[in-house]
Write an enzyme that holds these catalytic residues in place. Structure first.
Site, PDB file in Angstrom:
ATOM      1  N   LYS A  20       0.858  -1.193   0.000  1.00  0.00           N
ATOM      2  CA  LYS A  20       0.000   0.000   0.000  1.00  0.00           C
ATOM      3  C   LYS A  20       0.888   1.236   0.000  1.00  0.00           C
ATOM      4  O   LYS A  20       1.959   1.241   0.616  1.00  0.00           O
ATOM      5  CB  LYS A  20      -0.860   0.005   1.278  1.00  0.00           C
ATOM      6  CG  LYS A  20      -2.093   0.878   1.170  1.00  0.00           C
ATOM      7  CD  LYS A  20      -3.273   0.102   0.635  1.00  0.00           C
ATOM      8  CE  LYS A  20      -4.489   0.967   0.493  1.00  0.00           C
ATOM      9  NZ  LYS A  20      -5.642   0.209   0.011  1.00  0.00           N
ATOM     10  N   GLY A  23     -20.199   6.823   4.793  1.00  0.00           N
ATOM     11  CA  GLY A  23     -19.295   7.188   3.700  1.00  0.00           C
ATOM     12  C   GLY A  23     -19.922   6.869   2.362  1.00  0.00           C
ATOM     13  O   GLY A  23     -20.050   5.707   1.976  1.00  0.00           O
ATOM     14  N   VAL A  24     -20.349   7.917   1.660  1.00  0.00           N
ATOM     15  CA  VAL A  24     -20.997   7.693   0.355  1.00  0.00           C
ATOM     16  C   VAL A  24     -20.123   8.267  -0.765  1.00  0.00           C
ATOM     17  O   VAL A  24     -20.580   8.997  -1.615  1.00  0.00           O
ATOM     18  CB  VAL A  24     -22.443   8.248   0.322  1.00  0.00           C
ATOM     19  CG1 VAL A  24     -23.341   7.437   1.228  1.00  0.00           C
ATOM     20  CG2 VAL A  24     -22.487   9.724   0.712  1.00  0.00           C
ATOM     21  N   GLY A  25     -18.851   7.891  -0.712  1.00  0.00           N
ATOM     22  CA  GLY A  25     -17.903   8.299  -1.755  1.00  0.00           C
ATOM     23  C   GLY A  25     -18.007   7.347  -2.930  1.00  0.00           C
ATOM     24  O   GLY A  25     -19.102   6.900  -3.299  1.00  0.00           O
ATOM     25  N   VAL A  51     -17.158   4.118  -3.408  1.00  0.00           N
ATOM     26  CA  VAL A  51     -17.749   2.792  -3.175  1.00  0.00           C
ATOM     27  C   VAL A  51     -19.122   2.918  -2.510  1.00  0.00           C
ATOM     28  O   VAL A  51     -20.107   2.334  -2.972  1.00  0.00           O
ATOM     29  CB  VAL A  51     -16.831   1.918  -2.287  1.00  0.00           C
ATOM     30  CG1 VAL A  51     -17.466   0.549  -2.087  1.00  0.00           C
ATOM     31  CG2 VAL A  51     -15.463   1.769  -2.907  1.00  0.00           C
TER      32      VAL A  51
HETATM   33  P1  NAD Z   1     -13.861   7.879  -1.087  1.00  0.00           P
HETATM   34  O1  NAD Z   1     -12.810   8.835  -0.646  1.00  0.00           O
HETATM   35  O2  NAD Z   1     -14.400   7.989  -2.466  1.00  0.00           O
HETATM   36  O3  NAD Z   1     -15.111   7.945  -0.087  1.00  0.00           O
HETATM   37  C1  NAD Z   1     -14.985   7.997   1.294  1.00  0.00           C
HETATM   38  C2  NAD Z   1     -16.173   8.796   1.804  1.00  0.00           C
HETATM   39  O4  NAD Z   1     -16.182   8.719   3.237  1.00  0.00           O
HETATM   40  C3  NAD Z   1     -16.135  10.278   1.445  1.00  0.00           C
HETATM   41  O5  NAD Z   1     -17.391  10.667   0.914  1.00  0.00           O
HETATM   42  C4  NAD Z   1     -15.850  10.978   2.777  1.00  0.00           C
HETATM   43  O6  NAD Z   1     -16.448  12.254   2.849  1.00  0.00           O
HETATM   44  C5  NAD Z   1     -16.490  10.019   3.746  1.00  0.00           C
HETATM   45  N1  NAD Z   1     -16.001  10.086   5.120  1.00  0.00           N
HETATM   46  C6  NAD Z   1     -14.741  10.293   5.576  1.00  0.00           C
HETATM   47  N2  NAD Z   1     -14.717  10.241   6.918  1.00  0.00           N
HETATM   48  C7  NAD Z   1     -15.982   9.972   7.327  1.00  0.00           C
HETATM   49  C8  NAD Z   1     -16.611   9.769   8.583  1.00  0.00           C
HETATM   50  N3  NAD Z   1     -15.923   9.838   9.715  1.00  0.00           N
HETATM   51  N4  NAD Z   1     -17.936   9.508   8.617  1.00  0.00           N
HETATM   52  C9  NAD Z   1     -18.659   9.448   7.468  1.00  0.00           C
HETATM   53  N5  NAD Z   1     -18.123   9.629   6.245  1.00  0.00           N
HETATM   54  C10 NAD Z   1     -16.802   9.889   6.172  1.00  0.00           C
HETATM   55  O7  NAD Z   1     -13.256   6.404  -0.805  1.00  0.00           O
HETATM   56  P2  NAD Z   1     -13.718   5.035  -1.441  1.00  0.00           P
HETATM   57  O8  NAD Z   1     -12.851   4.717  -2.598  1.00  0.00           O
HETATM   58  O9  NAD Z   1     -15.197   5.030  -1.583  1.00  0.00           O
HETATM   59  O10 NAD Z   1     -13.295   4.009  -0.288  1.00  0.00           O
HETATM   60  C11 NAD Z   1     -14.053   3.894   0.896  1.00  0.00           C
HETATM   61  C12 NAD Z   1     -13.458   2.802   1.780  1.00  0.00           C
HETATM   62  O11 NAD Z   1     -13.460   1.560   1.085  1.00  0.00           O
HETATM   63  C13 NAD Z   1     -11.997   3.033   2.192  1.00  0.00           C
HETATM   64  O12 NAD Z   1     -11.782   2.509   3.484  1.00  0.00           O
HETATM   65  C14 NAD Z   1     -11.216   2.214   1.179  1.00  0.00           C
HETATM   66  O13 NAD Z   1      -9.945   1.828   1.657  1.00  0.00           O
HETATM   67  C15 NAD Z   1     -12.143   1.031   1.036  1.00  0.00           C
HETATM   68  N6  NAD Z   1     -11.969   0.317  -0.219  1.00  0.00           N
HETATM   69  C16 NAD Z   1     -12.131   0.976  -1.404  1.00  0.00           C
HETATM   70  C17 NAD Z   1     -12.005   0.258  -2.590  1.00  0.00           C
HETATM   71  C18 NAD Z   1     -12.219   0.910  -3.925  1.00  0.00           C
HETATM   72  O14 NAD Z   1     -12.400   0.184  -4.917  1.00  0.00           O
HETATM   73  N7  NAD Z   1     -12.260   2.220  -4.004  1.00  0.00           N
HETATM   74  C19 NAD Z   1     -11.692  -1.116  -2.556  1.00  0.00           C
HETATM   75  C20 NAD Z   1     -11.556  -1.743  -1.317  1.00  0.00           C
HETATM   76  C21 NAD Z   1     -11.692  -1.017  -0.158  1.00  0.00           C
END
Ligand code: NAD
Length: 349
Positions: free
Chosen positions: A78, A178-180, A182
Site C-alpha cells: 500500500k 461514507g458515500v464516496g 464505493v
Molecule cells: P472515497 O474517498 O471515495 O469515499 C470515502 C467517503 O467517506 C467520502 O465521501 C468521505 O467524505 C467520507 N467520510 C470520511 N470520513 C468519514 C466519517 N468519519 N464519517 C462518514 N463519512 C466519512 O473512498 P472510497 O474509494 O469510496 O473508499 C471507501 C473505503 O473503502 C476506504 O476505506 C477504502 O480503503 C475502502 N476500499 C475501497 C475500494 C475501492 O475500490 N475504491 C476497494 C476496497 C476497499
C-alpha cells in the site's frame, strides 16, 4: 521504540520524499509471496509521519490477506501519501510518486484508494507501468475499481440477508457510512434493489445529493454504530469498531467496504459474542482489486464478473470455517489468508 505489532515490523518500508513536487509518503510492502505487492495509493491528511506509516503497514497487511482470500496471484502493499498543506500541483505530485513506484521494479503495483482517482493513475502511468485503475479502453478491464468493490459488497450483503436474516435485501434497512466512490455506488445498487437506506457522510453536499436521489434518511456520522438498521455498511475509513463502539451496535450484520474496520482482532470477537455477524472486510471488499488484477494480468471483463460475483461464495466458506472452528469470522479469514500465503511461500522456495 514504541509498541509496534509484528506485522508492522515485518513490513518493508520505502520513504517517499520530493519536496519540490510536494510528495511526502511511504510505500509499505507486506508480502510478495503470492505475487507483486498490490494495493492502492491513499492520499489523505495525516497528523504525523508515524501515523501515516502505521496506517500504511496495516493497510498493506490487509491487502496481503485480501488478495490471498480472493485467490489472486498478488501479494500485499500500500502507498500512503500526505495531502500537502497549501498549494500544490497534483499532476506533478503523482508523477513524482510514479517515479518512486518505478524504482521498485514491479515489486509494488499501485491503483486508486481513498483520495485518488483515474486522473492520478494516468499521471503515475507516465512514469511507470506498475499502475492499474487507468482510464478504461472499451472491452478491457480498467477504470475506477470502486463500482466492482460495491458490486462485491452488494452480493455479500444479499447473501447474508437471506442466510442470516431470512429475508431479501428489499425488506432490509441498510445504513452506509461514507458515500464516496464505493459507498455511493453501493447506495445506488441497494436503492435499485428496493432496500431502505440511512446514509452518513462528513461531506454534507455529497450526502444531501445522494439522499435526494435514493430517498434515503440522513444520520449524523457520530451516530453510525448505533443506527437502528438491519445491516451496517462502513464505507469510509477504518477503525470503526473499537471496544466502546462494538457495544453500541444494534444491527444484526456488519458488511461494508472500508478497510480495517476493526480496531483490533478482539473487536471482531466482541461483535460475534453479541450475536452480530461481521463479514470480514478483506473478504467482501475485493471487487476492486480483482478488477485491478484483471487489468494487470490481461483477464477479460467476463472473468472479472465471475470472480467478483464469487464474493458471496468465498464469504460463505469463511463463515463455515468460523463455525467449524468456533471462532469469530475475522479470525477465520485471517487464518485462511495466512495459510494461503504460507503455501505460496513454500511453493516459491
Ligand atoms: P472515497 O474517498 O471515495 O469515499 C470515502 C467517503 O467517506 C467520502 O465521501 C468521505 O467524505 C467520507 N467520510 C470520511 N470520513 C468519514 C466519517 N468519519 N464519517 C462518514 N463519512 C466519512 O473512498 P472510497 O474509494 O469510496 O473508499 C471507501 C473505503 O473503502 C476506504 O476505506 C477504502 O480503503 C475502502 N476500499 C475501497 C475500494 C475501492 O475500490 N475504491 C476497494 C476496497 C476497499
Amino acid at each position: 521504540m514504541k509498541n509496534h505489532t509484528r506485522d508492522e515490523l515485518d513490513t518493508e518500508y520505502f520513504v517517499l520524499r520530493d519536496e519540490e513536487a510536494g510528495l511526502d509518503g511511504v510505500i509499505a510492502l507486506h508480502s510478495t509471496a503470492l505475487g507483486p505487492g498490490a494495493g492502492g495509493c491513499r492520499f489523505w491528511h495525516y497528523p504525523s509521519r508515524e501515523e501515516m506509516t502505521v496506517d500504511a503497514a496495516r493497510l498493506a497487511r490487509g491487502m496481503t490477506y485480501k488478495n490471498a482470500l480472493a485467490e489472486l496471484p498478488l501479494g500485499g502493499g500500500k502507498a500512503v501519501l500526505r495531502v500537502p498543506e497549501g498549494q500544490y500541483d497534483r499532476e506533478k505530485l503523482f508523477r513524482a510518486f510514479g517515479r518512486e513506484v518505478e524504482k521498485l521494479r514491479g515489486r509494488y503495483l499501485t491503483a486508486e484508494d481513498v483520495g485518488t482517482c483515474v486522473t492520478d493513475m494516468e499521471a503515475i502511468s507516465s512514469e511507470t507501468k506498475h499502475v492499474a485503475g487507468l482510464a478504461q479502453v472499451p472491452g478491457r478491464p480498467g477504470g475506477d475499481p470502486s463500482p466492482w468493490t460495491a458490486r462485491g459488497v452488494f452480493g455479500a450483503m444479499r447473501y447474508l440477508a437471506l442466510e442470516h436474516l431470512g429475508r431479501p435485501l428489499a425488506d432490509c434497512t441498510v445504513a452506509i457510512q461514507g458515500v464516496g466512490n464505493v459507498g455511493g455506488a453501493l447506495a445506488r445498487l441497494l436503492h435499485a434493489g428496493g432496500a431502505k437506506l440511512i446514509l452518513a457522510d462528513t461531506n454534507s453536499e455529497r450526502l444531501a445529493a445522494l439522499a435526494t436521489q435514493t430517498g434515503a434518511e440522513v444520520a449524523a456520522t457520530s451516530d453510525f454504530c448505533s443506527i437502528k438498521a438491519d445491516i451496517l455498511a462502513p464505507c469510509a475509513l477504518g477503525g470503526v469498531f473499537g471496544e466502546a463502539s462494538t457495544a453500541r451496535v444494534r444491527a444484526k450484520i456488519v458488511c461494508g467496504a472500508a478497510n480495517n474496520q476493526l480496531v483490533s482482532e478482539q473487536d471482531g470477537v466482541r461483535l460475534a459474542e453479541r450475536g452480530i455477524l461481521y463479514a470480514p472486510d478483506c473478504v467482501v471488499n475485493a471487487g476492486g482489486i480483482i478488477n485491478v488484477a484483471a487489468e494487470h494480468l490481461g483477464w477479460d471483463e467476463a472473468e472479472v464478473v465471475r470472480r467478483v460475483d464469487g464474493t458471496a461464495e468465498r464469504l460463505a466458506r469463511v463463515l463455515a470455517r468460523a463455525d467449524q472452528l468456533d471462532v469469530a469470522p475475522n479470525l477465520a479469514a485471517d487464518g485462511l489468508a495466512r495459510e494461503r500465503v504460507r503455501q505460496g511461500t513454500a511453493l516459491a522456495a
